[in-house]
Motif scaffolding. Structure first.
Motif, PDB file in Angstrom:
ATOM      1  N   MET A   1      15.238  24.480 -11.447  1.00 44.05           N
ATOM      2  CA  MET A   1      14.244  24.799 -10.410  1.00 44.05           C
ATOM      3  C   MET A   1      14.556  24.086  -9.102  1.00 44.05           C
ATOM      4  SD  MET A   1      10.111  24.113 -10.439  1.00 44.05           S
ATOM      5  CE  MET A   1       9.851  25.032 -11.941  1.00 44.05           C
ATOM      6  N   SER A   2      15.093  22.853  -9.170  1.00 46.33           N
ATOM      7  CA  SER A   2      15.314  22.065  -7.966  1.00 46.33           C
ATOM      8  C   SER A   2      16.325  22.696  -7.025  1.00 46.33           C
ATOM      9  CB  SER A   2      15.765  20.645  -8.332  1.00 46.33           C
ATOM     10  OG  SER A   2      16.957  20.694  -9.101  1.00 46.33           O
ATOM     11  N   GLY A   3      17.174  23.616  -7.559  1.00 53.68           N
ATOM     12  CA  GLY A   3      18.148  24.263  -6.701  1.00 53.68           C
ATOM     13  C   GLY A   3      17.550  25.338  -5.815  1.00 53.68           C
ATOM     14  N   ILE A   4      16.297  25.712  -6.059  1.00 55.59           N
ATOM     15  CA  ILE A   4      15.637  26.771  -5.295  1.00 55.59           C
ATOM     16  C   ILE A   4      15.191  26.271  -3.930  1.00 55.59           C
ATOM     17  CG2 ILE A   4      13.652  28.331  -5.273  1.00 55.59           C
ATOM     18  CD1 ILE A   4      13.798  28.402  -8.289  1.00 55.59           C
ATOM     19  N   PHE A   5      14.841  24.997  -3.819  1.00 56.32           N
ATOM     20  CA  PHE A   5      14.290  24.459  -2.583  1.00 56.32           C
ATOM     21  C   PHE A   5      15.012  23.177  -2.187  1.00 56.32           C
ATOM     22  CE2 PHE A   5      11.947  22.670  -6.131  1.00 56.32           C
ATOM     23  CZ  PHE A   5      11.945  21.315  -5.854  1.00 56.32           C
ATOM     24  N   ALA A   6      14.837  22.799  -0.920  1.00 57.66           N
ATOM     25  CA  ALA A   6      15.383  21.543  -0.427  1.00 57.66           C
ATOM     26  C   ALA A   6      14.405  20.422  -0.754  1.00 57.66           C
ATOM     27  CB  ALA A   6      15.617  21.624   1.082  1.00 57.66           C
ATOM     28  N   LYS A   7      14.851  19.432  -1.494  1.00 56.96           N
ATOM     29  CA  LYS A   7      13.988  18.330  -1.887  1.00 56.96           C
ATOM     30  C   LYS A   7      13.665  17.468  -0.665  1.00 56.96           C
ATOM     31  CE  LYS A   7      13.528  15.192  -5.813  1.00 56.96           C
ATOM     32  NZ  LYS A   7      14.183  14.677  -7.036  1.00 56.96           N
ATOM     33  N   PRO A   8      12.418  17.020  -0.517  1.00 57.67           N
ATOM     34  CA  PRO A   8      12.060  16.173   0.624  1.00 57.67           C
ATOM     35  C   PRO A   8      12.992  14.977   0.769  1.00 57.67           C
ATOM     36  CG  PRO A   8      10.087  16.865  -0.527  1.00 57.67           C
ATOM     37  CD  PRO A   8      11.238  17.337  -1.358  1.00 57.67           C
ATOM     38  N   ASN A   9      13.330  14.681   2.013  1.00 57.49           N
ATOM     39  CA  ASN A   9      14.287  13.629   2.321  1.00 57.49           C
ATOM     40  C   ASN A   9      13.736  12.785   3.470  1.00 57.49           C
ATOM     41  OD1 ASN A   9      16.459  12.074   3.237  1.00 57.49           O
ATOM     42  ND2 ASN A   9      17.963  13.630   2.674  1.00 57.49           N
ATOM     43  N   ARG A  10      13.605  11.487   3.247  1.00 55.13           N
ATOM     44  CA  ARG A  10      13.039  10.600   4.256  1.00 55.13           C
ATOM     45  C   ARG A  10      13.906  10.505   5.511  1.00 55.13           C
ATOM     46  NH1 ARG A  10       8.797   7.700   2.361  1.00 55.13           N
ATOM     47  NH2 ARG A  10       8.486   7.720   0.092  1.00 55.13           N
ATOM     48  N   ASN A  11      15.163  10.893   5.404  1.00 60.56           N
ATOM     49  CA  ASN A  11      16.056  10.815   6.561  1.00 60.56           C
ATOM     50  C   ASN A  11      15.891  12.005   7.504  1.00 60.56           C
ATOM     51  OD1 ASN A  11      17.278   8.388   5.708  1.00 60.56           O
ATOM     52  ND2 ASN A  11      18.614   9.515   4.302  1.00 60.56           N
ATOM     53  N   ARG A  12      15.167  13.029   7.073  1.00 59.21           N
ATOM     54  CA  ARG A  12      14.934  14.177   7.935  1.00 59.21           C
ATOM     55  C   ARG A  12      13.766  13.887   8.869  1.00 59.21           C
ATOM     56  NH1 ARG A  12      14.256  19.026   3.881  1.00 59.21           N
ATOM     57  NH2 ARG A  12      13.633  20.060   5.825  1.00 59.21           N
ATOM     58  N   PRO A  13      13.710  14.518  10.045  1.00 60.28           N
ATOM     59  CA  PRO A  13      12.657  14.203  11.024  1.00 60.28           C
ATOM     60  C   PRO A  13      11.273  14.728  10.643  1.00 60.28           C
ATOM     61  CG  PRO A  13      14.061  15.983  11.837  1.00 60.28           C
ATOM     62  CD  PRO A  13      14.724  15.447  10.598  1.00 60.28           C
ATOM     63  N   GLU A  14      11.207  15.790   9.816  1.00 61.78           N
ATOM     64  CA  GLU A  14       9.912  16.354   9.473  1.00 61.78           C
ATOM     65  C   GLU A  14       9.148  15.402   8.536  1.00 61.78           C
ATOM     66  OE1 GLU A  14      12.965  19.657   9.786  1.00 61.78           O
ATOM     67  OE2 GLU A  14      12.765  17.770   8.671  1.00 61.78           O
ATOM     68  N   PRO A  15       7.814  15.330   8.670  1.00 58.28           N
ATOM     69  CA  PRO A  15       7.013  14.495   7.754  1.00 58.28           C
ATOM     70  C   PRO A  15       7.237  14.923   6.300  1.00 58.28           C
ATOM     71  CG  PRO A  15       5.680  15.283   9.593  1.00 58.28           C
ATOM     72  CD  PRO A  15       6.977  16.025   9.672  1.00 58.28           C
ATOM     73  N   LEU A  16       7.127  13.984   5.387  1.00 60.61           N
ATOM     74  CA  LEU A  16       7.360  14.286   3.972  1.00 60.61           C
ATOM     75  C   LEU A  16       6.388  15.328   3.452  1.00 60.61           C
ATOM     76  CD1 LEU A  16       8.201  10.811   2.381  1.00 60.61           C
ATOM     77  CD2 LEU A  16       9.746  12.749   2.764  1.00 60.61           C
ATOM     78  N   TRP A  17       5.111  15.267   3.917  1.00 58.61           N
ATOM     79  CA  TRP A  17       4.150  16.252   3.429  1.00 58.61           C
ATOM     80  C   TRP A  17       4.550  17.664   3.853  1.00 58.61           C
ATOM     81  CZ3 TRP A  17       1.944  19.317   7.036  1.00 58.61           C
ATOM     82  CH2 TRP A  17       1.838  18.845   8.342  1.00 58.61           C
ATOM     83  N   HIS A  18       5.114  17.777   5.063  1.00 59.44           N
ATOM     84  CA  HIS A  18       5.550  19.097   5.539  1.00 59.44           C
ATOM     85  C   HIS A  18       6.727  19.593   4.701  1.00 59.44           C
ATOM     86  CE1 HIS A  18       6.354  22.359   8.369  1.00 59.44           C
ATOM     87  NE2 HIS A  18       7.626  22.003   8.342  1.00 59.44           N
ATOM     88  N   GLN A  19       7.662  18.714   4.397  1.00 54.45           N
ATOM     89  CA  GLN A  19       8.797  19.095   3.568  1.00 54.45           C
ATOM     90  C   GLN A  19       8.332  19.501   2.160  1.00 54.45           C
ATOM     91  OE1 GLN A  19      12.304  16.487   3.729  1.00 54.45           O
ATOM     92  NE2 GLN A  19      11.377  15.437   5.476  1.00 54.45           N
ATOM     93  N   ALA A  20       7.365  18.750   1.618  1.00 53.25           N
ATOM     94  CA  ALA A  20       6.839  19.083   0.289  1.00 53.25           C
ATOM     95  C   ALA A  20       6.136  20.432   0.306  1.00 53.25           C
ATOM     96  CB  ALA A  20       5.880  17.987  -0.179  1.00 53.25           C
ATOM     97  N   GLU A  21       5.382  20.676   1.392  1.00 53.12           N
ATOM     98  CA  GLU A  21       4.693  21.958   1.524  1.00 53.12           C
ATOM     99  C   GLU A  21       5.694  23.109   1.588  1.00 53.12           C
ATOM    100  OE1 GLU A  21       2.047  22.161   4.848  1.00 53.12           O
ATOM    101  OE2 GLU A  21       1.982  24.353   4.828  1.00 53.12           O
ATOM    102  N   GLN A  22       6.771  22.940   2.364  1.00 55.03           N
ATOM    103  CA  GLN A  22       7.771  24.000   2.479  1.00 55.03           C
ATOM    104  C   GLN A  22       8.479  24.239   1.148  1.00 55.03           C
ATOM    105  OE1 GLN A  22       8.043  25.982   5.208  1.00 55.03           O
ATOM    106  NE2 GLN A  22       6.242  24.784   5.810  1.00 55.03           N
ATOM    107  N   ALA A  23       8.726  23.178   0.400  1.00 56.46           N
ATOM    108  CA  ALA A  23       9.356  23.330  -0.910  1.00 56.46           C
ATOM    109  C   ALA A  23       8.485  24.157  -1.840  1.00 56.46           C
ATOM    110  CB  ALA A  23       9.625  21.949  -1.511  1.00 56.46           C
TER     111      ALA A  23
END
Length: 246
Positions: A1-23
């Motif tokens: 399943m993890s290959g379907i989405f980009a896992k949240p990464n603290r090094n990216r500029p977007e907030p973690l909650w936004h990355q989690a929401e997009q995933a």
């Protein structure tokens, strides 16, 4: 399943909650989470996404507000088709609502105490379970007639000293603004029809088991959610007014 989405990464500029929401949006749009299916619980989502429970709750709330998820008390969270949310109105306090209707507001403090946040309160305020919160239970009146009972929860760390002065508070929002710099920017409400509890019946002058509006409100300032209030409102003295636009 993890290959379907980009896992949240603290090094990216977007907030973690936004990355989690997009995933999670990707899991829904790809069909991995099908319409009607129950999604993993918060603990499993934390493991799947590699983020904290508070981050997961923030993302889940946004997806619920978007109509992609539906949280059912006691059952879990399910995928649903997107819905239209209508009836947006201005963010006002109960005090202001009563003034707009030309009613004289009355408030009776029923109880004020510091409690440990349970799962429902913690989820709404995006805090950990057990975190101290100030609980204010108040009877609200208009022209000396009971309109409803409101039970507010606020993170105790943000409103230190309010417990001692709670009895003199008329407008909670005005007090929060003047004493704590908390200025509401957004509120999200859910209205349901429910039954009046026996302990509330005499206070709002209805029979136990009578129908009433059950209202849940989560209010936000620039720092996030600061208030979770559950209200029991008399249907014959409280109206929901909406203006809809094409």
């Amino acid at each position: 399943m993890s290959g379907i989405f980009a896992k949240p990464n603290r090094n990216r500029p977007e907030p973690l909650w936004h990355q989690a929401e997009q995933a999670m949006r990707t899991l829904i749009s790809s069909g991995e989470w099908a319409t009607g299916a129950q999604i993993p619980n918060e603990e499993r989502l934390c493991d799947l996404l590699g983020v904290s429970r508070i981050t997961v709750r923030h993302a889940l709330r946004n997806l619920e507000d978007s109509g992609l998820l539906s949280r059912e008390h006691g059952r879990g969270t399910f995928v649903r088709s997107p819905t239209v949310i209508a009836g947006v109105r201005g963010l006002t306090s109960f005090t202001q609502e009563m003034a707009n209707l030309g009613l004289n507001l009355g408030t009776r403090l029923l109880d004020a105490r510091i409690i440990a946040a349970d799962a429902q309160v913690a989820g709404a305020l995006e805090i950990e379970e057990g975190t101290p919160v100030l609980q204010l239970r108040r009877l609200r009146l208009g022209n000396d007639q009971p309109i409803g009972i409101q039970t507010a929860h606020l993170p105790a760390a943000r409103v230190q000293g309010l417990l001692e002065t709670a009895a003199s508070v008329s407008s909670l929002y005005e007090t929060l603004k003047a004493s704590y710099g908390i200025v509401p920017q957004e509120a999200r409400e859910i209205y349901r029809i429910g039954e009046v509890k026996p302990e509330d019946a005499e206070l709002i002058q209805l029979k136990a088991g009578s129908s009433a509006f059950m209202v849940e409100r989560i209010a936000f300032d620039r720092s996030g959610p600061f208030e979770f209030t559950v209200s029991t409102m008399r249907g014959d003295r409280y109206e929901i007014r909406s203006v809809l636009h094409l």
